[in-house]
Design a protein around this motif. Sequence first.
Motif, PDB file in Angstrom:
ATOM      1  N   LEU A 145      -9.301  -0.824   4.530  1.00 31.18           N
ATOM      2  CA  LEU A 145     -10.435  -1.116   3.649  1.00 31.18           C
ATOM      3  C   LEU A 145     -11.339   0.096   3.421  1.00 31.18           C
ATOM      4  CD1 LEU A 145     -11.449  -4.608   5.103  1.00 31.18           C
ATOM      5  CD2 LEU A 145     -10.128  -4.135   3.035  1.00 31.18           C
ATOM      6  N   LEU A 146     -11.425   0.981   4.392  1.00 31.10           N
ATOM      7  CA  LEU A 146     -12.397   2.071   4.313  1.00 31.10           C
ATOM      8  C   LEU A 146     -11.849   3.371   3.725  1.00 31.10           C
ATOM      9  CD1 LEU A 146     -14.139   1.530   7.739  1.00 31.10           C
ATOM     10  CD2 LEU A 146     -15.106   1.108   5.477  1.00 31.10           C
ATOM     11  N   ALA A 147     -10.559   3.468   3.512  1.00 32.56           N
ATOM     12  CA  ALA A 147      -9.949   4.730   3.076  1.00 32.56           C
ATOM     13  C   ALA A 147     -10.597   5.276   1.807  1.00 32.56           C
ATOM     14  CB  ALA A 147      -8.452   4.560   2.872  1.00 32.56           C
ATOM     15  N   LYS A 148     -10.882   4.410   0.864  1.00 29.16           N
ATOM     16  CA  LYS A 148     -11.430   4.888  -0.403  1.00 29.16           C
ATOM     17  C   LYS A 148     -12.951   5.116  -0.340  1.00 29.16           C
ATOM     18  CE  LYS A 148     -11.459   0.161  -2.037  1.00 29.16           C
ATOM     19  NZ  LYS A 148     -10.541  -0.806  -2.469  1.00 29.16           N
ATOM     20  N   HIS A 149     -13.599   4.678   0.738  1.00 27.92           N
ATOM     21  CA  HIS A 149     -15.052   4.796   0.842  1.00 27.92           C
ATOM     22  C   HIS A 149     -15.525   5.971   1.687  1.00 27.92           C
ATOM     23  CE1 HIS A 149     -15.565   0.948  -1.130  1.00 27.92           C
ATOM     24  NE2 HIS A 149     -14.728   0.390  -0.259  1.00 27.92           N
ATOM     25  N   LEU A 150     -14.691   6.435   2.595  1.00 25.08           N
ATOM     26  CA  LEU A 150     -15.118   7.480   3.528  1.00 25.08           C
ATOM     27  C   LEU A 150     -14.609   8.850   3.086  1.00 25.08           C
ATOM     28  CD1 LEU A 150     -14.459   5.636   6.900  1.00 25.08           C
ATOM     29  CD2 LEU A 150     -16.666   6.082   5.832  1.00 25.08           C
ATOM     30  N   PRO A 151     -15.411   9.890   3.329  1.00 28.70           N
ATOM     31  CA  PRO A 151     -14.944  11.236   2.978  1.00 28.70           C
ATOM     32  C   PRO A 151     -13.737  11.624   3.822  1.00 28.70           C
ATOM     33  CG  PRO A 151     -17.025  11.336   4.185  1.00 28.70           C
ATOM     34  CD  PRO A 151     -16.723   9.888   3.939  1.00 28.70           C
ATOM     35  N   ASN A 152     -12.830  12.354   3.210  1.00 37.78           N
ATOM     36  CA  ASN A 152     -11.604  12.766   3.889  1.00 37.78           C
ATOM     37  C   ASN A 152     -11.336  14.229   3.555  1.00 37.78           C
ATOM     38  OD1 ASN A 152      -9.212  12.877   5.226  1.00 37.78           O
ATOM     39  ND2 ASN A 152      -8.119  11.479   3.875  1.00 37.78           N
ATOM     40  N   PRO A 153     -12.051  15.155   4.215  1.00 44.30           N
ATOM     41  CA  PRO A 153     -11.961  16.572   3.846  1.00 44.30           C
ATOM     42  C   PRO A 153     -10.595  17.202   4.054  1.00 44.30           C
ATOM     43  CG  PRO A 153     -13.348  16.272   5.795  1.00 44.30           C
ATOM     44  CD  PRO A 153     -12.961  14.912   5.312  1.00 44.30           C
ATOM     45  N   ASP A 154      -9.822  16.757   5.050  1.00 40.64           N
ATOM     46  CA  ASP A 154      -8.520  17.412   5.295  1.00 40.64           C
ATOM     47  C   ASP A 154      -7.396  16.817   4.459  1.00 40.64           C
ATOM     48  OD1 ASP A 154      -8.049  15.040   6.613  1.00 40.64           O
ATOM     49  OD2 ASP A 154      -7.822  15.935   8.595  1.00 40.64           O
ATOM     50  N   GLY A 155      -7.646  15.698   3.797  1.00 38.60           N
ATOM     51  CA  GLY A 155      -6.657  15.120   2.900  1.00 38.60           C
ATOM     52  C   GLY A 155      -5.530  14.360   3.583  1.00 38.60           C
TER      53      GLY A 155
END
Length: 196
Positions: free
Chosen positions: A148-158
């Motif tokens: 659920l949170l993948a699209k909401h949280l920043p993910n700098p390393d990709g």
Amino acid sequence: MRTSYSLKTRFIATFVLLVVISCLILSLTIGRQASEQAESRIGVQLTDQARYLSKTLDRSMWFWSQEVQLLRAVLSQDNDHSPARITALLLSLKQTMPTFSWIGLTDTEGTVLAATDNLLVGNNISQRPVFKEGIKGLFIGDVHDAVLLAKHLPNPDGEPMKFVDVSMRVHDASGQVTGVLAAHLNWTWARNIRQF
């Protein structure tokens, strides 16, 4: 005389051949033993490293679960149950310990009442293990992909985001279950342990 020379040559050739064969057999035996000893040493080192990582991960998970339990105790004792107050408490823990990617409080039906950065507030997470197991008691889940949170949280390393869940039920002052306190720990902390 030729026969004796030929016999002598044959004897020397046979002797040399036996020496060469013996050396090859000895060399192969020593090589195999050295290889087995090296494999054994590597196996012992890997076992020691695995034990160290296992103990370190266990201690870390115990520490994180204690932090969630401490927050639960604060929530249970606090008289102000407003979403703003609860959000402030959740955010305080997340800011103090950035390993927590998300912390939320649900009602007994699984609807998120308050959460860090207001993520998923109003959403029902009753079908997620973090709620289903947390309503039963202390739950520490396995590593899993962010759903659920993948699209909401920043993910700098990709890289795909991985979480470990820690959750538990929350009680009011009378001991009545009022919901679930749920937290997602970012799995990068475990990768950092492995690098030491």
